[in-house]
Structures are given as structure tokens and as C-alpha cells.
Scaffold this active site. Structure first.
Site, mmCIF file in Angstrom:
data_model
loop_
_atom_site.group_PDB
_atom_site.id
_atom_site.type_symbol
_atom_site.label_atom_id
_atom_site.label_comp_id
_atom_site.label_asym_id
_atom_site.label_seq_id
_atom_site.Cartn_x
_atom_site.Cartn_y
_atom_site.Cartn_z
ATOM 1 N N ASP A 137 0.893 -1.369 0.073
ATOM 2 C CA ASP A 137 -0.034 -0.115 -0.106
ATOM 3 C C ASP A 137 0.869 1.356 -0.033
ATOM 4 O OD1 ASP A 137 -2.260 1.790 0.561
ATOM 5 O OD2 ASP A 137 -3.281 0.027 1.034
ATOM 6 N N HIS A 171 -3.732 6.233 3.121
ATOM 7 C CA HIS A 171 -4.574 5.096 2.712
ATOM 8 C C HIS A 171 -4.110 3.696 3.117
ATOM 9 C CE1 HIS A 171 -5.749 2.077 -0.178
ATOM 10 N NE2 HIS A 171 -6.845 2.826 -0.561
ATOM 11 N N SER A 231 -11.365 -0.364 -1.256
ATOM 12 C CA SER A 231 -10.034 -0.337 -0.617
ATOM 13 C C SER A 231 -10.282 -0.640 1.011
ATOM 14 C CB SER A 231 -9.296 0.767 -0.662
ATOM 15 O OG SER A 231 -8.650 0.971 -1.858
#
Length: 764
Positions: A147, A219, A545
Site C-alpha cells: 500500500d 491510505h 479499499s
């Protein structure tokens, strides 16, 4: 003499210039490619590097120097291959060399909680008990996140009271900008970063935030905390959604592989992360990212390649399905990974809007800003400016609004894109033009809450029509927008999110994708204070996600209780215990519009972590089953040997890809009759009998032989056949299910059938 000297110098100069021009033209025409060479078979890593350089020198006129200069990565732990800068011609030459499976360009992939775990039935803080099963062994489970990195100081990643790092861990804590050895701890036990592929495409001079595993976008921290974050007593977003929160497996260990930068995640970096993670000793890999639809062939797709070798080494790979929302848009389609769609919980974030006629409407927002008094409301089309038409201005495009007409007013804007950033941008456009507030009519009806910069609320088309009707029919229309609030008990819940990518599988229609759905709408979790959102430690995001790490957390719990289970066994437990009913025991619905959802929306259904530890039966697959699956797709033995680097053959193959022992059953071309065989393994109790319950797809008769399975011992395997017979002509896909039931367990598989198109002539 002088003239001769000048001639010689001139010749040298032109020769030098020719070399520069040649090198420059090469640089401009060269691109980064992945050269994939299948499984690794014990070669020394240094020998592999030499072999890679020799292959490259062959397309660089024999020059080892040029070969080394073009080389970017060697993949040498989990599989073989390398990344290099090549011209199209050189890439073509290498693709024909012995041992090469595929050569593909360095494509870019895009990045595709608190209450959510309570909603799914897992309560408490760091409680280690589920239905009488102890999950304390999760402290020995290592999950890798490919990620954007991690913010290690987040309270979600505290290592307080955690035991020492598991002995089998072989990874490392890679130091870099604002990240040193002490940034890792007993919770975040490893961290690496990869940017050679990114720099090869975008230039090494381009400024990036943190050349290290540190997360600058938020994220990666968000996804890691959803799956495995520690208990945080007061997690909230500016006061919204306040309460205690934790990840699904709060004592599991986290290993970070930062491959994603501001513009995305490049293939060559992703493959390097897979390669290291397999060697480091992770048990599960979680990737909340993927290609744009349509996805390419499995061995020309970096995530498919990396996950194939991970699964072959016993590492479960869990991925997100994508956020494109249309039929056939699901990605990450290989059967050796878990693919996750996104759904809601029963918690919404809403803003109330009061119109001048006394009518109250409710919109979606996470903006706490509110209006102190009512103001005139107009359609943005009335405030058109310059060369923009009223229609263009109705979408509140940049510079499209006349500030004189906008100042002090509430604007009704339209929105037709899927991007949440573009929604936020519209609030900035209205603010810059002097607007007091915004009502945004979301024509995609995605229900994604946005942190607007002025008082705002998102409404769907139906409510938007009502607002515009009021505006157009009233002499002096007024409105007031209130700040966002948290609402629990929203119904129906769960429902599949409008943005969630859907089946059918565009690469292999015989494999149903997505596999399951999990919470992915408006999820609160850890964040990076460096992400430019006001130094926040927590944030609310939406997407597949966010759904992916929910399934990752569940998989960790299964691995903790059943450490010997294969990736396919864990996947089966998650799929066959999922539900196709909402909390009111009604069929799952899908946004927009609340239509009845199908297996193309949710796969096997909405995940149920309270049942996964005792699934009763599992559909297991070994690496050789995936070889037989590849044979059914037309891969020959030469291709297989390149991938597996062993003596795999197509002696045992499937008639069709539908025969893979998958927990769902899809038949794509039913003409009259078709049969599929499956095998289940008893992981429940000895001396148990299961009976088949079938809800057939409309227009299809389904029989199961035998329709009763008698198990005398644990670990016993029994095969059965599902027979499909066309009963009535139909168009498109039809859906049903097969459920094996006893007094304690219900093991359910979706049935998906597409009737073959009618032959030419009249259909009777």
C-alpha cells in the site's frame, strides 16, 4: 597541420554528438518492462542477477555496462524475473528467449474501523474469544500490506503489552526519510519501500513525500488499522462517529510494503514487494489496489503473477474488486486470490437541509460546517459565467460561476462523476465564488460522505428534483444547511455500495467474482497527519479499499485458530458462511435505487466473522489444482513449466474452468445439460450428515448426486456432482444457491448460470 588537427577534433566532436543523440533517442524510446520467468527453483540469487544481466546484454549489443544500466529490479525469492528499461524491439527479443513466460509494460495500478466490526458481530476491545474459540494465536500471524506505507505513531499501531516478534520473521525495518529502526515495534514488525519503478516512469527528480515506509497519503495506515489496528478508546472524525474502535485482529503483526506513491503503484515495485513478502514470512497479504477494467491475462498482470506464487507458498492474498461500479468491471480476478466488494453498515453521516417552505430533507456529508441563518437558494445554472453555458455551470465546474450571482447564496450543483475528489472540488468552486452553501445532486447516487469546505449536503436524483422544483416554483426560495451528524440504525443494511465493481468475471467467466462483500462505505480508521487534511490522526473513507482489509482481519482470525489451513480453505470458510440477507433477514439490496442485489454484486454474500471459525465443510484447492485450471484455459505444458519451474503437466486437467474446486459454481454456456463436480472436506465434527438444499436459478433444473453426505471422521473428503438441465429458455444470467445443511452448519455456494444464446432461426 592545424587544419588536420581541427578536422580530427571536429570528427571526434561529431562522433561524440552522435553517441549523445543515440543515447538520448534510446532514453526517449525505452520504457520499463517486467520480464516474468516463473517460479524460482533454488538458484543462488547472485547467479540469477548475472543471468539477468546476460539476457539484457544480448539485446544491448553485448554490452554488460548497458545491461546493468537498464536493469531496475531482480525478482529472486518467490519467483524469477527482472524489471528493466527496454525499447519495444528489445522487449520483443527478450520475450522469445528461453525461460521467459511473459514480458509486459510497467503499468500503473490505482488505490482502490470502528462501528463496522460491531455491525458484523465482533464486539469488545482486544477480546480474544469468538464463540468459544480462542484467537490469542493471532499474535503469531503476520499480515503484509502492499500500500502507501504506515504512520507508525498512530495509536492503532501501539505495541503495548504485545509479546516478542515471532521467531519465523525474516523481514526488516528499512530506514529512510523520517523513518528509522525505532519506527518499527512489536506491532509493526517490518517496513520496506519501493520506488525504482515509480522513478523510472516519472523521474527521480520528482519530489515525493517521505522516501521511506512512512505514509504521506493516509491510505496505507487506514487499511492496516481496519484489519489489525489496536483498540483506541476514543476514535472519531471531528467528533463524528466517536467511540472505541479496533481492527478485526488487534494483536496480529503488521509488515508494511510501500509501493504506492502520489500518482499510483507501478507493477515492477508491486512485484518486488510480493517477492520480498514471500521470503520475509508473511502469512497473509492484503492489497487494496488493482488495475483498471478490463484486466489483462493472468500472467501479464503483476498482481495475478505475485499472488499466484504467494498462494503456491501458502500465503493467502486478499484484494479489492475496484470502484468502477458497472457490470463486468471487477478486477483482481484470479481464483487463487480473494476479491472483495464493498457494502454499507447501518451507520450514516447526514446533514439536514431546511427549505423555506418548511420541508426538511436529509443529505449525506461529513462537513461539520453549518449556516447560522437561511439564505436564498438558486440553481447553479442561473449563475453561469463567461463562456460557460447554464448547463455547464449547473455542474459547478471551475471558473463557471458568476461571483455576483453566487455571493451569499446556496447553490444546487449537479455531479456525474465517480470521483470523490471532484465532489470536494465543487464545494471549493462554490466557496471561491462567494457561495454560502451547496446542495449537490449526485447523479451516480453513491452515498459517499465528503468533508466539504462549506456547509453542504449530497442528495440523490429524486430528492434533487424536489429541491429544484421548489427553487423554480417559488418567488424567493430559501434554505439552511446544518452540520453533519452520526445516525445509527440506517436501513436497509448492509446494502452493496453503488461504486463497488461487479461481475461477471471478464477474464474467466466460469469463476464468480467478486467473492464476498464487506463494509466499505464511510469507514473510520487511522490516518496520516501528513496527508494535508488538517493534521488528523483518523479519517472516514469509502471504497473497496476499505472492504478488503475487513476480510483480511477475518482471515487472520481463521489462520490463528486453524494455522494449518491452506489459503483456499480459509477462503472457502469466508465464502460459504457469508449471508445473502440483510439485518432484517431480507434479500440484500444494491445502490443506487435499492434494487435486489445478485451474486455479481456480492459474490457469496456479506461476510459473517461469527461463523467463519466453524464452517463445517470446506472446498479446498492445492497448487496443482490451479495448474489443472490453467490447462483448462488452454495453457500448454511448455507455458506451465515456465510458470511453475517443475514437471507440471496437463495429464490432469478440467473439462472447463467451472470444474475447479471453487466455493461458488458458475456455468456460462448451458445448452441442455451440464454437470460440475466438487469435493468438500469435513472440518466440523465426526459422525455428521449433511443434506443438500437447492434454490435453482429460474428456468434451470438442478439436482445434486448424492444429495446426502455422510461423514464418519474429521478430514474426510467426499465428492458430489451438481447437474444442470435447461427447463425454460431465458436470457442472460440467472442466480440460485446450493446449501449443505445439518443441525449446526450451513455451507452455501452461489449458483450462477448463463443459458447459451439461441441458434439462428425462430425461437419457439
Amino acid at each position: 597541420m592545424a587544419s588536420s588537427s581541427c578536422t580530427r577534433i571536429s570528427s571526434i566532436f561529431y562522433l561524440f554528438l552522435a553517441v549523445i543523440v543515440a543515447e538520448t533517442s534510446f532514453c526517449f524510446s525505452a520504457k520499463v518492462y517486467v520480464v516474468y520467468m516463473g517460479s524460482k527453483t533454488g538458484e543462488d540469487p547472485d547467479d540469477l542477477l548475472k543471468q539477468n544481466h546476460q539476457m539484457l546484454s544480448a539485446v544491448h549489443g553485448g554490452s554488460i555496462e548497458q545491461a546493468q544500466a537498464s536493469h531496475i529490479y531482480s525478482y529472486k525469492h518467490g519467483f524469477r524475473g527482472f524489471a528493466a528499461k527496454l525499447t519495444d524491439e528489445q522487449a520483443s527479443q527478450i520475450s522469445k528467449m528461453p525461460g521467459v513466460v511473459s514480458v509486459f509494460p510497467n503499468s500503473k495500478r490505482t488505490l482502490h474501523t470502528t462501528h463496522s466490526w460491531d455491525f458484523m458481530g465482533l464486539q469488545g476491545d482486544d477480546t480474544m474469544e469468538i464463540l468459544g474459540y480462542s484467537t490469542k494465536n493471532q499474535a503469531n500471524i503476520i499480515v503484509g500490506f502492499i500500500d502507501t506505507g504506515i504512520w507508525p505513531e498512530s495509536p492503532s499501531f501501539s505495541d503495548a503489552n504485545m509479546p516478542p516478534v515471532p521467531l519465523g520473521w525474516k523481514g526488516k525495518c528499512q530506514i529512510g526519510e523520517a523513518f528509522n529502526a525505532s519506527s518499527c515495534n512489536r506491532k509493526v514488525i517490518g517496513a520496506r519501500y519501493y520506488m525504482s519503478g515509480y522513478e523510472a516512469e516519472e523521474g527521480s527528480e520528482k519530489k515525493v513525500s517521505f522516501r521511506s515506509p512512512r505514509d504521506s497519503s493516509g491510505h496505507g495506515s487506514h487499511t492496516a488499522s481496519i484489519a489489525a489496528g489496536r483498540y483506541v478508546a476514543n476514535m472519531n472524525y471531528n467528533g463524528l462517529a466517536a467511540g472505541g474502535a479496533r481492527g478485526g485482529a488487534p494483536l496480529a503483526r503488521i509488515a508494511v510494503y510501500k509501493t504506492c506513491w502520489d500518482s499510483g503503484c507501478y507493477d515492477v515495485d508491486l512485484l518486488a514487494a510480493f517477492d520480498d513478502a514471500i521470503r520475509d514470512g508473511v502469512h497473509i497479504l492484503s492489497l487494496s489496489l488493482g488495475p483498471e477494467a478490463p484486466q489483462g491475462d493472468y500472467f501479464n498482470d503483476a498482481i495475478s503473477v505475485g499472488s499466484f506464487h504467494a498462494a503456491s507458498r501458502g500465503v493467502l492474498v486478499i484484494t479489492s474488486a475496484g470502484n468502477e461500479g458497472s457490470p463486468g468491471s471487477a478486477t483482481n480476478l484470479a481464483p487463487w486470490m480473494v476479491t472483495v466488494a464493498a457494502s454499507s453498515t447501518d451507520r450514516d453521516f447526514t446533514s439536514d437541509v431546511k427549505l423555506g417552505n418548511g420541508v426538511n430533507i436529509t443529505g449525506v456529508s461529513i462537513s461539520l460546517l453549518e449556516m447560522n441563518a437561511s439564505a436564498r437558494i438558486i440553481s447553479a445554472s442561473e449563475a453561469f459565467a463567461g463562456y460557460f453555458t447554464p448547463y455547464q455551470s449547473s455542474y459547478c465546474l471551475e471558473s463557471s460561476l458568476n461571483s455576483t450571482k453566487t455571493k451569499g447564496k446556496v447553490l444546487v450543483c449537479r455531479h456525474a462523476e465517480r470521483s470523490t475528489e471532484s465532489k470536494l472540488a465543487k464545494s471549493r468552486v462554490v466557496k471561491e465564488a462567494g457561495g454560502a452553501g451547496m446542495i449537490l445532486i449526485d447523479e451516480t447516487e453513491m452515498d459517499v460522505a465528503i468533508p466539504f469546505v462549506i456547509p453542504s449536503a449530497i442528495v440523490g436524483r429524486r430528492i434533487g428534483k424536489r429541491v429544484l422544483s421548489y427553487v423554480n416554483r417559488t418567488r424567493n426560495p430559501m434554505s439552511r444547511i446544518f452540520g453533519a451528524k452520526t445516525v445509527l440504525g440506517a436501513q436497509p443494511a448492509p446494502r452493496v455500495a453503488a461504486f463497488s465493481s461487479k461481475g461477471p468475471n471478464a477474464v474467466t467467466p466460469e469463476i464468480l467474482k467478486p467473492d464476498v462483500t464487506a463494509p466499505g462505505l464511510n469507514i473510520l480508521a487511522a490516518w496520516s497527519p501528513a496527508a494535508g487534511t488538517g493534521n488528523m490522526m483518523f479519517n472516514i473513507l469509502s471504497g473497496t479499499s476499505m472492504a478488503c482489509p475487513h476480510v483480511t482481519g477475518i482471515a487472520i482470525l481463521i489462520k490463528a485458530v486453524h494455522p494449518s489451513w491452506s489459503p483456499s480453505a480459509i477462503k472457502s470458510a469466508i465464502m460459504t458462511t457469508a449471508t445473502i440477507l440483510d439485518k432484517k433477514h431480507r434479500p440484500l439490496r444494491a445502490d443506487p435505487g435499492g434494487r435486489r442485489a445478485s451474486a455479481f454484486d456480492y459474490g457469496s454474500g456479506f461476510v459473517n466473522p461469527t461463523r467463519v471459525l466453524d464452517p463445517g465443510l470446506i472446498y479446498d484447492s492445492e497448487p496443482e489444482d490451479f495448474v489443472a485450471f490453467l490447462c483448462s484455459l488452454g495453457y500448454d505444458e511448455r507455458s506451465l513449466h515456465l510458470v511453475t519451474r517443475d514437471n507440471s503437466s496437463c495429464d490432469r486437467t478440467f473439462t472447463t474452468a467451472s470444474d475447479l474446486n471453487y466455493p461458488s459454481i458458475t456455468v456460462t454456456n448451458l445448452k441442455d445439460k451440464f454437470s460440475v463436480t466438487r469435493e468438500v472436506t469435513n472440518v466440523g465434527r465426526s459422525g455428521t450428515i449433511y443434506k443438500a438444499i437447492v434454490s435453482p436459478p429460474p428456468g434451470v433444473n438442478v439436482t445434486v448426486v448424492p444429495n446426502q453426505l455422510v461423514f464418519t471422521r474429521l478430514g474426510q473428503k467426499i465428492k458430489f456432482t451438481v447437474n444442470f438441465k435447461l427447463a425454460a429458455p431465458s436470457r442472460g444470467y440467472a442466480f440460485g444457491f446450493l446449501s449443505w445443511r445439518n443441525r449446526r452448519s450451513q455451507v452455501t455456494s452461489p449458483l450462477v448460470v448463463r443459458v447459451a444464446p439461441a441458434s439462428l432461426g425462430l425461437v419457439r
